[in-house]
Write an enzyme that holds these catalytic residues in place. Structure first.
Site, PDB file in Angstrom:
ATOM      1  N   ILE A 125       0.853  -1.188   0.000  1.00 28.48           N
ATOM      2  CA  ILE A 125       0.000   0.000   0.000  1.00 28.48           C
ATOM      3  C   ILE A 125       0.890   1.239   0.000  1.00 28.48           C
ATOM      4  CG2 ILE A 125      -1.815   1.231   1.253  1.00 28.48           C
ATOM      5  CD1 ILE A 125      -2.568  -1.613   2.407  1.00 28.48           C
ATOM      6  N   ASP A 155       4.023   7.568   2.061  1.00 28.55           N
ATOM      7  CA  ASP A 155       4.554   8.896   1.744  1.00 28.55           C
ATOM      8  C   ASP A 155       5.985   8.876   1.221  1.00 28.55           C
ATOM      9  OD1 ASP A 155       2.181  10.061   2.578  1.00 28.55           O
ATOM     10  OD2 ASP A 155       2.870  10.213   4.662  1.00 28.55           O
ATOM     11  N   HIS A 189       9.356   3.920  -0.853  1.00 26.77           N
ATOM     12  CA  HIS A 189       9.464   2.511  -0.466  1.00 26.77           C
ATOM     13  C   HIS A 189       8.499   1.637  -1.264  1.00 26.77           C
ATOM     14  CE1 HIS A 189       8.861  -0.972   2.356  1.00 26.77           C
ATOM     15  NE2 HIS A 189      10.169  -0.931   2.264  1.00 26.77           N
TER      16      HIS A 189
END
Length: 160
Positions: A87, A90, A93
């Site tokens: 998911i 910010d 990653h």
């Protein structure tokens, strides 16, 4: 001319390995449940004592390829399914994990000739992931169906 297609009713003797990411297990547990439901409805023994199915849990989606590779190389499985949920957050990653997981899973299939179903959800929000893992539909079921089709197809193809 020969035409080859996988069938969903040819699960007898099919050995399936499933690799599930524990990270976001609220989602991945639902994907696994849907996948097992599909396999069971198509004749795969999904019981705790099954000789047709093994499930391996890994920390996250980044670790899916190495365990899938080990399972493919051992020669016990005709098809593998990887399940995960990444998911967006910010930071970058998300992009790194998704890229490496998808490339890694594809490489396992290419390098071993064992079909590996890429059942990793890549979403912007938890809500989107949950919708795809059971609220609106369960893509785990679809991944199970893909595995049955690919396992059957690979058995039907001429071997090298």
């Amino acid at each position: 001319m020969a035409t080859f297609e996988g069938r969903f009713s040819d699960a007898a003797g099919l050995r399936v390995g499933i690799v599930v990411a524990r990270f976001n297990d609220l989602v991945t547990a639902k994907l696994l449940s849907g996948c097992l439901d599909c396999l069971k409805r198509h004749g795969v023994d999904v019981s705790e004592t099954s000789s047709q199915l093994d499930v391996a849990w890994v920390p996250g989606s980044f670790e899916l390829p190495i365990v899938a590779q080990q399972m493919a190389r051992c020669g016990q499985y005709q098809v593998l399914i990887t399940l995960g949920a990444v998911i967006r957050g910010d930071t970058p990653h998300f992009d790194v994990v998704v890229a490496e997981a998808s490339k890694g899973v594809a490489a396992v299939a290419r390098d071993t000739s064992v079909p590996v179903i890429f059942g990793v959800l890549t979403t912007d929000t938890m809500q989107q992931a949950l919708e795809r893992a059971g609220i609106k539909s369960n893509l785990g079921w679809s991944y199970g169906l893909e595995a049955l089709e690919m396992g059957s197809l690979m058995r039907a193809l001429p071997s090298a």
